[in-house]
Design a protein around this motif. Structure first.
Motif, PDB file in Angstrom:
ATOM      1  N   SER A  87      45.237  32.523  37.123  1.00 55.21           N
ATOM      2  CA  SER A  87      44.885  33.662  36.284  1.00 55.21           C
ATOM      3  C   SER A  87      45.380  34.947  36.934  1.00 55.21           C
ATOM      4  O   SER A  87      45.584  35.019  38.150  1.00 55.21           O
ATOM      5  CB  SER A  87      43.365  33.717  36.084  1.00 55.21           C
ATOM      6  OG  SER A  87      42.981  34.897  35.401  1.00 55.21           O
ATOM      7  N   SER A  88      45.568  35.940  36.094  1.00 56.18           N
ATOM      8  CA  SER A  88      45.848  37.280  36.600  1.00 56.18           C
ATOM      9  C   SER A  88      44.543  38.067  36.564  1.00 56.18           C
ATOM     10  O   SER A  88      43.471  37.494  36.690  1.00 56.18           O
ATOM     11  CB  SER A  88      46.951  37.942  35.771  1.00 56.18           C
ATOM     12  OG  SER A  88      46.615  37.931  34.391  1.00 56.18           O
ATOM     13  N   ASN A  89      44.591  39.335  36.343  1.00 49.49           N
ATOM     14  CA  ASN A  89      43.380  40.150  36.411  1.00 49.49           C
ATOM     15  C   ASN A  89      42.400  39.902  35.271  1.00 49.49           C
ATOM     16  O   ASN A  89      41.232  40.268  35.373  1.00 49.49           O
ATOM     17  CB  ASN A  89      43.760  41.634  36.438  1.00 49.49           C
ATOM     18  CG  ASN A  89      44.524  41.995  37.698  1.00 49.49           C
ATOM     19  OD1 ASN A  89      44.329  41.385  38.739  1.00 49.49           O
ATOM     20  ND2 ASN A  89      45.408  42.974  37.597  1.00 49.49           N
ATOM     21  N   ASP A  90      42.861  39.292  34.166  1.00 48.38           N
ATOM     22  CA  ASP A  90      41.979  39.118  33.008  1.00 48.38           C
ATOM     23  C   ASP A  90      41.184  37.819  33.045  1.00 48.38           C
ATOM     24  O   ASP A  90      40.424  37.524  32.127  1.00 48.38           O
ATOM     25  CB  ASP A  90      42.785  39.180  31.710  1.00 48.38           C
ATOM     26  CG  ASP A  90      43.965  38.212  31.723  1.00 48.38           C
ATOM     27  OD1 ASP A  90      44.020  37.352  32.635  1.00 48.38           O
ATOM     28  OD2 ASP A  90      44.823  38.325  30.844  1.00 48.38           O
ATOM     29  N   HIS A  91      41.354  36.996  34.080  1.00 46.83           N
ATOM     30  CA  HIS A  91      40.630  35.731  34.265  1.00 46.83           C
ATOM     31  C   HIS A  91      40.929  34.710  33.171  1.00 46.83           C
ATOM     32  O   HIS A  91      40.194  33.739  33.028  1.00 46.83           O
ATOM     33  CB  HIS A  91      39.119  35.970  34.350  1.00 46.83           C
ATOM     34  CG  HIS A  91      38.715  36.800  35.525  1.00 46.83           C
ATOM     35  ND1 HIS A  91      38.743  36.318  36.813  1.00 46.83           N
ATOM     36  CD2 HIS A  91      38.295  38.098  35.603  1.00 46.83           C
ATOM     37  CE1 HIS A  91      38.342  37.274  37.645  1.00 46.83           C
ATOM     38  NE2 HIS A  91      38.073  38.366  36.937  1.00 46.83           N
TER      39      HIS A  91
ATOM     40  N   PRO B 272      38.546  33.064  28.493  1.00 45.44           N
ATOM     41  CA  PRO B 272      38.933  34.437  28.161  1.00 45.44           C
ATOM     42  C   PRO B 272      40.368  34.461  27.647  1.00 45.44           C
ATOM     43  O   PRO B 272      41.217  33.679  28.068  1.00 45.44           O
ATOM     44  CB  PRO B 272      38.817  35.184  29.504  1.00 45.44           C
ATOM     45  CG  PRO B 272      37.955  34.310  30.357  1.00 45.44           C
ATOM     46  CD  PRO B 272      38.191  32.904  29.912  1.00 45.44           C
ATOM     47  N   CYS B 273      40.631  35.375  26.703  1.00 45.41           N
ATOM     48  CA  CYS B 273      41.983  35.517  26.173  1.00 45.41           C
ATOM     49  C   CYS B 273      42.772  36.483  27.046  1.00 45.41           C
ATOM     50  O   CYS B 273      42.215  37.374  27.683  1.00 45.41           O
ATOM     51  CB  CYS B 273      41.950  36.033  24.739  1.00 45.41           C
ATOM     52  SG  CYS B 273      41.334  34.818  23.557  1.00 45.41           S
ATOM     53  N   ARG B 274      44.060  36.287  27.042  1.00 43.01           N
ATOM     54  CA  ARG B 274      44.924  37.207  27.771  1.00 43.01           C
ATOM     55  C   ARG B 274      44.959  38.538  27.042  1.00 43.01           C
ATOM     56  O   ARG B 274      44.497  38.683  25.918  1.00 43.01           O
ATOM     57  CB  ARG B 274      46.333  36.626  27.903  1.00 43.01           C
ATOM     58  CG  ARG B 274      46.364  35.327  28.690  1.00 43.01           C
ATOM     59  CD  ARG B 274      47.638  35.204  29.483  1.00 43.01           C
ATOM     60  NE  ARG B 274      47.708  36.232  30.525  1.00 43.01           N
ATOM     61  CZ  ARG B 274      48.805  36.509  31.193  1.00 43.01           C
ATOM     62  NH1 ARG B 274      49.917  35.872  30.926  1.00 43.01           N
ATOM     63  NH2 ARG B 274      48.812  37.428  32.136  1.00 43.01           N
ATOM     64  N   ASP B 275      45.575  39.543  27.671  1.00 43.75           N
ATOM     65  CA  ASP B 275      45.538  40.897  27.132  1.00 43.75           C
ATOM     66  C   ASP B 275      46.460  41.112  25.941  1.00 43.75           C
ATOM     67  O   ASP B 275      46.645  42.226  25.489  1.00 43.75           O
ATOM     68  CB  ASP B 275      45.875  41.915  28.231  1.00 43.75           C
ATOM     69  CG  ASP B 275      47.220  41.616  28.877  1.00 43.75           C
ATOM     70  OD1 ASP B 275      47.926  40.720  28.369  1.00 43.75           O
ATOM     71  OD2 ASP B 275      47.562  42.279  29.870  1.00 43.75           O
TER      72      ASP B 275
END
Length: 581
Positions: free
Chosen positions: A410-414, A231-234
């Motif tokens: 990871s943070s909330n975005d996995h 997954p990409c970061r935000d």
């Protein structure tokens, strides 16, 4: 009437375990069968050494029949003239042999080296188990190979593209160690040490083509994996002011990045080209040292990264030989030393190399601040100081067989917080066939890595009691007490006397630890409360691991219980077991 237990007749119920302790010249043998009580069933017990066949011959009378067993002797220097001591205990037969030298004596270690060097490479690979695991970064062996591809140890699937650049992963407590090097007083290099640490954090990144090495894992950029999508970061990472950084006494001037849209770092997918630019000057307030300023350019290619690309940061921090130590606080104005690193941006290119320029800012990216605070360190066995509620560790599985290979923060975005994935050395190989003689990670196993870390923690914390918690839920899953940190043992099934004229199979003692343990993974609320009280009362060390690894360790400990007779089974409500080291 004689009763001979040959290989075909032996129900394989009689087991043996050889034990030796470091620095003690005694070799102990335990022979046992769960359904036999030697004082009752083993009449007229006799034990004899047969050195020509490298076995211990054991005979006794049972129901007027002669029972004969043979036990292979491990490689050791025996005192031939010393008498063999033996006795029949409640549930096992104990035999003691006198050694000329303890099994871990340096002279024997040199004999072992010569012995294995004379053997084939295949036999030499299996000799790793008979030596203690010496964990290190393996940077020399990996660099000597030229290029390395990593493979899943379970299914032999190739995981990464070829990697040619290797560097050691620095210790996560480097910030604390720096004060020991330079001193923490304002009249010393204490301030400089803080600045060096922060400048290092500004250069911390998982660069494509670079393999960072630690004792337990390798850190690879997510773009170096084959067949894996993350997954990409935000879209950006927050810049964290150094005033919020722990123990701050560094620079206070913030210099925004002219190329990176106010300091933000854009997260792109695996098909996006990117490049790292650095540009920096090192200067001193003294006018005659103005020529010390230097522009450093480093180039990074998506396929091959020049080693200078990650070392340019440290070149920028070098001082000329005549730089004097900072004086007292009152004289600081005359000895002020400044470090200016500008223009920091991160781009990558998969096709052509582009110039990099050294830069910095007195603000830190979110992942860089986490790294300096020790939150992106060794996840194989983490401590409470290395955990944060804002960072979650995501398990990384093999894309082919779904076996656990490692983890990434990871943070909330996995998405990988720092763009990197940690692969544990016990789950990967550096070549095919996996665990072959050319596999540089063949000596690493989950048990041995855990044991090594457990011994390190016991040495540092002066505690032999440990509770292992789930990294995600923080609940206790395993209690463990270290009984003997330097044991040697080997075990197997006894032989009959068929083909008694032939030598028995060779066996080797392997290094191990003896522990007491308790499986807490299915504890009730009352049991969990008792465990927490035990932790508090005994000031037990607390470590955190992935649940999958803890369950695998519990299974290994349960299986290893069988190498001891039932009278050894438990102590203080905990089960006795052993782990290779």
């Amino acid at each position: 009437m004689a009763c001979e237990l040959g290989a075909s007749e032996n129900p394989r119920k009689w087991r043996f375990t050889w034990e030796a302790q470091s620095h003690i010249p005694t070799l102990k043998l335990l022979i046992f069968d769960p359904n036999t009580k030697p004082p009752i069933h083993c009449q007229n017990l006799k034990v004899q050494l047969v050195l020509e066949q490298s076995v211990v011959a054991v005979t006794w009378l049972e129901d007027e029949a002669v029972v004969s067993l043979r036990v292979p002797i491990p490689r050791a220097l025996l005192e031939e003239e010393s008498p063999v001591q033996f006795r029949a205990l409640n549930d096992h037969v104990e035999v003691k042999l006198v050694l000329l030298l303890p099994v871990d004596h340096p002279i024997l270690a040199s004999f072992d080296s010569d012995f294995y060097e004379s053997k084939s490479r295949l036999e030499n690979a299996y000799s790793d188990d008979s030596r203690p695991l010496l964990m290190n970064s393996d940077i020399k062996s990996l660099s000597a190979t030229g290029e390395v591809k990593f493979y899943c140890r379970s299914c032999s699937t190739q995981l990464t593209r070829a990697l040619r650049l290797f560097s050691e992963m620095p210790s996560t407590n480097w910030h604390e160690i720096a004060d020991n090097w330079f001193g923490a007083c304002c009249c010393s290099f204490g301030g400089v040490s803080e600045k060096m640490v922060k400048k290092y954090a500004s250069s911390y990144t998982s660069a494509e083509g670079m393999c960072l090495l630690s004792n337990t894992f390798v850190l690879l950029c997510k773009d170096d994996f084959l067949g894996c999508k993350f997954p990409c970061r935000d879209g950006s990472q927050k810049l964290v002011s150094e005033s919020n950084f722990i123990a701050d006494n560094g620079l206070t001037k913030a210099m925004p990045n002219r190329r990176s849209n106010h300091g933000s770092v854009t997260c792109c997918d695996e098909h996006t080209n990117s490049m790292l630019h650095f540009d920096g000057n090192v200067s001193r307030s003294s006018p005659k040292e103005d020529n010390l300023a230097a522009n450093l350019e480093c180039q990074v290619s998506g396929k091959v990264i020049d080693a200078e690309s990650l070392s340019c940061m440290f070149h920028a921090l070098e001082f000329s030989e005549d730089v004097s130590i900072l004086g007292c606080c009152s004289d600081r104005s005359s000895h002020e030393l400044t470090h200016k690193l500008e223009d920091c941006s991160f781009e990558t290119s998969g096709t052509s190399p582009k110039e990099q320029k050294l830069s910095t800012t007195s603000e830190l990216l979110e992942n860089q601040k986490s790294f300096l605070n020790g939150l992106l360190g060794d996840v194989f066995m983490a401590r409470s100081s290395n955990l944060s509620k804002d960072i979650q560790w995501v398990e990384f599985l093999c894309p082919q067989c779904s076996c656990l290979l490692g983890a990434y923060p990871s943070s909330n975005d996995h998405a990988p917080l720092d763009g990197g994935v940690r692969l544990f050395k016990c789950y990967i190989s550096t070549c095919r066939p996996v665990r072959g003689s050319n596999d540089l990670f063949r000596k690493y196993t989950l048990k041995r890595m855990f044991t090594n870390q457990l011994l390190e923690n016991a040495k540092d914390e002066l505690s032999f009691r440990t509770v292992v918690r789930d990294l995600q839920t923080k609940s206790a899953m395993l209690q463990i007490i270290l009984l003997n940190p330097s044991s040697w043992c080997c075990y197997g099934y006894c032989l009959g006397i068929d083909n008694a004229t032939e030598s028995a199979a060779k066996v080797d003692l392997f290094p191990a630890i003896k522990v007491l343990f308790s499986d807490c993974s299915s504890s009730t609320k009352s049991q969990s409360r008792m465990i927490e009280e035990w932790v508090t009362k005994n000031q037990a060390d607390e470590v955190y691991m992935l649940a999958h690894q803890i369950n695998a360790l519990i299974k290994c400990l349960e299986l290893a219980k069988d190498i001891f007779p039932l009278s050894y089974a438990s102590l203080q409500g905990l089960a006795l077991s052993s782990l290779a080291r």
